[in-house]
Design a protein around this motif. Structure first.
Motif, mmCIF file in Angstrom:
data_model
loop_
_atom_site.group_PDB
_atom_site.id
_atom_site.type_symbol
_atom_site.label_atom_id
_atom_site.label_comp_id
_atom_site.label_asym_id
_atom_site.label_seq_id
_atom_site.Cartn_x
_atom_site.Cartn_y
_atom_site.Cartn_z
ATOM 1 N N ASN A 174 10.615 -5.008 -5.045
ATOM 2 C CA ASN A 174 10.310 -6.269 -4.374
ATOM 3 C C ASN A 174 9.436 -6.059 -3.138
ATOM 4 O OD1 ASN A 174 11.822 -7.625 -6.229
ATOM 5 N ND2 ASN A 174 13.660 -7.795 -4.937
ATOM 6 N N GLY A 175 9.133 -4.789 -2.847
ATOM 7 C CA GLY A 175 8.319 -4.496 -1.671
ATOM 8 C C GLY A 175 9.081 -4.673 -0.364
ATOM 9 N N TRP B 264 8.817 6.325 4.146
ATOM 10 C CA TRP B 264 8.799 6.771 5.535
ATOM 11 C C TRP B 264 7.496 7.438 5.959
ATOM 12 C CZ3 TRP B 264 13.782 6.418 3.458
ATOM 13 C CH2 TRP B 264 14.743 5.806 4.261
ATOM 14 N N GLN B 265 6.863 8.163 5.038
ATOM 15 C CA GLN B 265 5.669 8.904 5.448
ATOM 16 C C GLN B 265 4.395 8.123 5.147
ATOM 17 O OE1 GLN B 265 4.311 12.403 3.302
ATOM 18 N NE2 GLN B 265 4.414 13.607 5.190
ATOM 19 N N LYS B 266 4.301 7.628 3.912
ATOM 20 C CA LYS B 266 3.076 6.911 3.531
ATOM 21 C C LYS B 266 3.139 5.445 3.960
ATOM 22 C CE LYS B 266 1.681 9.729 -0.511
ATOM 23 N NZ LYS B 266 2.034 10.997 0.032
ATOM 24 N N ASN B 267 4.367 4.975 4.269
ATOM 25 C CA ASN B 267 4.544 3.570 4.640
ATOM 26 C C ASN B 267 3.905 2.623 3.630
ATOM 27 O OD1 ASN B 267 5.996 3.946 7.083
ATOM 28 N ND2 ASN B 267 4.094 4.670 8.030
ATOM 29 N N ASP B 268 4.014 2.966 2.352
ATOM 30 C CA ASP B 268 3.400 2.145 1.310
ATOM 31 C C ASP B 268 4.200 2.302 0.022
ATOM 32 O OD1 ASP B 268 1.856 0.819 -0.519
ATOM 33 O OD2 ASP B 268 0.180 2.250 -0.446
ATOM 34 N N ILE B 269 4.905 1.217 -0.373
ATOM 35 C CA ILE B 269 5.665 1.301 -1.622
ATOM 36 C C ILE B 269 5.046 0.408 -2.699
ATOM 37 C CG2 ILE B 269 7.882 2.081 -0.705
ATOM 38 C CD1 ILE B 269 8.757 -0.865 -0.559
ATOM 39 N N SER B 270 3.791 0.024 -2.481
ATOM 40 C CA SER B 270 3.158 -0.884 -3.445
ATOM 41 C C SER B 270 2.958 -0.211 -4.801
ATOM 42 C CB SER B 270 1.821 -1.388 -2.891
ATOM 43 O OG SER B 270 0.943 -0.291 -2.691
ATOM 44 N N GLN B 271 2.877 1.140 -4.790
ATOM 45 C CA GLN B 271 2.681 1.846 -6.062
ATOM 46 C C GLN B 271 3.961 2.521 -6.558
ATOM 47 O OE1 GLN B 271 -0.521 1.421 -7.238
ATOM 48 N NE2 GLN B 271 -0.678 0.249 -5.336
ATOM 49 N N SER B 272 5.084 2.238 -5.907
ATOM 50 C CA SER B 272 6.308 3.004 -6.197
ATOM 51 C C SER B 272 7.126 2.439 -7.354
ATOM 52 C CB SER B 272 7.191 3.083 -4.946
ATOM 53 O OG SER B 272 6.429 3.456 -3.818
ATOM 54 N N GLY B 273 6.753 1.273 -7.877
ATOM 55 C CA GLY B 273 7.538 0.612 -8.916
ATOM 56 C C GLY B 273 7.883 1.501 -10.103
ATOM 57 N N PRO B 274 6.851 2.111 -10.745
ATOM 58 C CA PRO B 274 7.142 2.938 -11.923
ATOM 59 C C PRO B 274 8.085 4.110 -11.601
ATOM 60 C CG PRO B 274 4.782 2.509 -11.728
ATOM 61 C CD PRO B 274 5.415 1.987 -10.482
#
Lengths: 415, 377
Positions: B167-168, B225-235
């Motif tokens: 859900n971001g 925490w490091q990349k501060n980006d979960i937009s690509q983390s779904g898969p």
């Protein structure tokens, strides 16, 4: 339970009787073993590892006591004594041994000394000032009243750059052996036995003794390339040892009678800059000739340094700030100590320099009459200070020897 | 009347009913008086009855607090007889447990940490002592119950975590990360049995095999925490949940032998000593102390399962373990922060050394448990 020594695994057939026979043939109090690989007697009037002819290798460890329970500490000292008795005789640390136990149990010996001889292993224990009173004055084990006056924390010397994490400690143990693996094995097993009661604060490996402690030994060299310990106290000088090395009745609390005070100093040597100094400068700083170790202006290593003659140039023959002059008994009210240091190289320091130097060890009857005045004299004027840094310091009261199989390390202090 | 040597002689058959329950219709209980209600809040744990008859009891626990809670029934030495994990605020759960006569303790754990709010529970009736073999079998059964309770919660919490990631909702995901891992870390010795699943779920970047992609908990941790980006983390999150579900299934089917239990208790402490103390495990989030605490919990549970056997064979060792576990708990408790723990990078070198010493002091005696278990008495 088999009491076969590790050596028996090599030679074969040396059972308990044979091992006992070997031990009985030794002189007591850590006097010369017959050879490079023999055992040094653990029992005697003084602890072994002090006047024992200096072995080639060192593993020194300082522990902090982490338990608050006096009984647990005493039990550990007893357990350690048993393990030390076994290991100095060339046996496994524990009764069962490195490979004879249950397969599901961790062995009671770590195993890296399987097949190695005793290698003249000695284990010498000492108690630091903080065992008696913590830095903030707490008496954890009811020992404050037993602290000898001679065990007052060392003063800060000019130029000291001590790392607190590498200094002091509640208990110090010196392991010396002619095989580095045997020395490391001994400390490793003591540390393991001590888990929950003590914690390793710091430790130091050393190689290449820098002192001779017996007239039968040649004087070795330190990493400056100079002979070190020429005028050391020697095991054979019984009167001098009584006067300068062993604590005598009446000196302080009786539990230290026959013991000695141990000072450790980790001295980093800036060898790269030293190596760029002219030979004449190196010799003037030390006060000895580099080749044969003779005092400046004299021919033989054991010639008495001439501190009074003046050269053709009107300058003293022995430079005013030479290390030998500043450390000489004549300069320090007759101060003598038994030095027993080792060279160290702890890899490199990240700046392309060897992290190398001298792990200085001295034993004396009273640091206030020996190490302290000598080090004050050196710290104030020694030209060598340009090339060395004192990075760690320790002081320990080493009790007398272990009397018999029922005795234990520090029994006099705790009973 | 069951036969004495039946595997189920004195072990509980625990049924944790997932989701909400009104304890309707399914509970034909042997204990007189129907279910025992437990009113749990953030500061209290009201158990309606503290005296029950031997046999099966049913506890109906309602969480009226603001924190997620757990409910335990402990035998001596904190041996878990039964437990329900992860009771969210406002929810009710039933716990079925078969208890032989003896003294027990109940506990609610608001916030899921610490010893919990304890109460006495007396079970009366007759019970013959276990034979040695039965005691070992009971240990295995007892630990299986523990594993089941943990895996159930692991699946629930990982699902929540994965949902937040997809859900971001980074804030929510960050909050759930150490909570979900707690259940994982408690049963790590079991997880390690399943070769490649363990590294897929919990592998750190440097242990990712050549040709494999870095994934699992720690990849998402890095994204959070490091990349501060979960937009690509779904898969990656989807794969994590798939893997967790698979390992839960396998773990529930697995029976650890008493020897595996003993070695597992030690292995969990090795985990602490080698990975958590150093801060390597959760290098991006620094939530290592959650894992540390969970490893200790798991080690305790394994030892507690073996306790009756150890008491019988080496009572002195049990005393030592109790004292050293208490020492580890007390040392770790210094680093509490709210309902959780301080971050690893907030601890000084001296703090870490003190923790290391405490772990060493416990791990040495724990390493002797396996031989005691293996000994033919």
């Amino acid at each position: 339970m088999s009491k076969v020594s590790r050596r028996a695994l090599v030679i074969g057939g040396l059972g308990a009787a044979g091992a006992a026979g070997t031990a009985a043939a030794l002189l007591s109090g850590g006097e010369p073993a017959n050879s490079f690989s023999d055992a040094v007697a653990f029992h005697g009037p003084h602890q072994a590892g002090i006047v024992t002819p200096a072995q080639d290798r060192l593993h020194f460890v300082a522990f902090d006591v982490v338990t608050k329970d006096r009984d647990r500490l005493i039990q550990l000292l007893k357990d350690w004594t048993v393990a030390a008795t076994r290991m100095t005789a060339g046996k496994d640390a524990g009764e069962v041994g490195a490979v004879a136990g249950l397969p599901e149990a961790p062995p009671d010996d770590t195993g890296e000394a399987i097949g190695l001889p005793a290698a003249a292993l000695t284990l010498t224990i000492g108690f630091g000032p903080t065992l008696f009173r913590t830095a903030d004055g707490r008496d954890r084990f009811g020992l404050a009243g037993r602290q000898p006056g001679a065990l007052a924390p060392l003063p800060k010397f000019t130029g000291d750059t001590l790392d607190a994490a590498l200094s002091d400690g509640d208990i110090g143990v010196q392991a010396c052996a002619n095989d580095p693996q045997v020395a490391v094995h001994a400390i490793r097993n003591l540390a393991r036995i001590g888990m929950g009661v003590v914690s390793v604060r710091w430790s130091q490996l050393g190689f290449g003794r820098t002192s001779s402690t017996s007239t039968g030994q040649a004087t070795p060299r330190n990493l400056f390339g100079f002979k070190d310990g020429t005028r050391n106290l020697k095991a054979e000088q019984k009167d001098l040892l009584r006067e300068h090395l062993w604590v005598q009745p009446g000196d302080g609390p009786a539990w230290m009678d026959g013991g000695s005070y141990l000072v450790t100093r980790k001295i980093r040597m800036l060898v790269e800059t030293w190596d760029r100094s002219p030979l004449v400068e190196q010799e003037a700083i030390v006060g000895r000739h580099k080749g044969n170790g003779a005092p400046i202006g004299l021919a033989g290593e054991f010639d008495e340094p001439d501190l009074t003659s003046v050269g053709d140039d009107g300058e003293p023959l022995m430079p005013a700030v030479a290390h030998v002059r500043l450390a000489h008994p004549a300069t320090n009210n007759g101060a003598r100590m038994l030095r027993r240091g080792y060279n160290f190289v702890d890899g490199s320091d990240g700046l392309g320099r060897l992290n190398a130097g001298l792990f200085f060890i001295s034993y004396q009857r009273d640091p206030a009459k020996a190490f302290i005045p000598v080090q004050r004299s050196l710290a104030a004027q020694d030209e060598m200070n340009e090339y060395i840094r004192h990075v760690s310091s320790g002081l320990f009261a080493c009790p007398p020897g272990i009397k018999n199989a029922g005795d234990f390390w520090g029994s006099g202090l705790f009973t | 009347m069951r036969h004495l040597h039946s595997p189920l002689a004195f072990t509980a058959a625990v049924v944790v009913l997932a989701g909400c329950s009104s304890s309707g219709g399914d509970t034909a209980t042997a204990a007189a008086g129907g279910p025992i209600t437990v009113k749990a809040t953030d500061s209290s744990c009201e158990v309606a009855r503290t005296q029950v008859d031997a046999g099966t009891s049913v506890f109906a626990i309602t969480n009226g607090g603001q924190k997620v809670t757990e409910f335990y029934v402990y035998a001596a030495g904190d041996r878990v007889m039964a437990e329900v994990e992860n009771i969210a605020p406002g929810l009710s759960r039933d716990l079925h447990v078969e208890l032989p006569a003896g003294s027990y303790e109940t506990a609610c754990k608001p916030g899921m940490i610490g010893k919990g709010i304890r109460g006495q529970l007396t079970v009366s009736g007759s019970a013959a002592p276990l034979t040695d073999d039965a005691a070992l079998l009971a240990a295995t059964e007892s630990y299986s119950r523990y594993v089941k309770s943990q895996t159930a919660a692991l699946e629930v919490k990982t699902t929540e975590f994965v949902t937040a990631v997809k859900n971001g909702d980074a804030a929510k995901a960050k909050e759930l990360f150490p909570a979900a891992r707690t259940y994982w870390e408690r049963i790590e010795p079991v997880a390690e049995i399943f070769g490649d699943l363990d590294p897929r779920i919990d592998g750190r970047e440097e242990v990712t095999e050549e040709g494999m992609k870095f994934g699992g908990f720690h990849k998402i941790e890095q994204d959070l925490w490091q990349k501060n980006d979960i937009s690509q983390s779904g898969p990656i999150a989807d794969q994590l949940l798939t893997d967790v579900k698979e390992i839960v299934q396998k773990a529930n089917a697995e029976k650890l032998s008493p020897l595996q239990l003993a070695n597992g208790a030690k292995a969990l402490l090795d985990e602490v000593a080698s990975g958590k103390i150093t801060g390597e495990e959760d290098r991006y989030s620094h939530t290592d102390l959650w894992d540390f605490n969970a490893n200790i919990d798991g080690s305790k549970a394994a030892i507690a399962s073996l306790r009756p056997v150890l008491e019988e064979r080496d009572a002195a060792l049990v005393k030592t373990l109790d004292a050293e576990f208490a020492n580890v708990d007390a040392t770790l408790a210094k680093h509490r922060s709210g309902d959780g723990w301080k971050l690893h990078n907030e601890l000084s070198q001296a703090d870490l050394k003190e923790l290391t010493d405490a772990i060493n002091a416990l791990a040495e005696p724990i390493s002797r448990v396996a031989a005691v278990v293996a000994k033919q008495s």
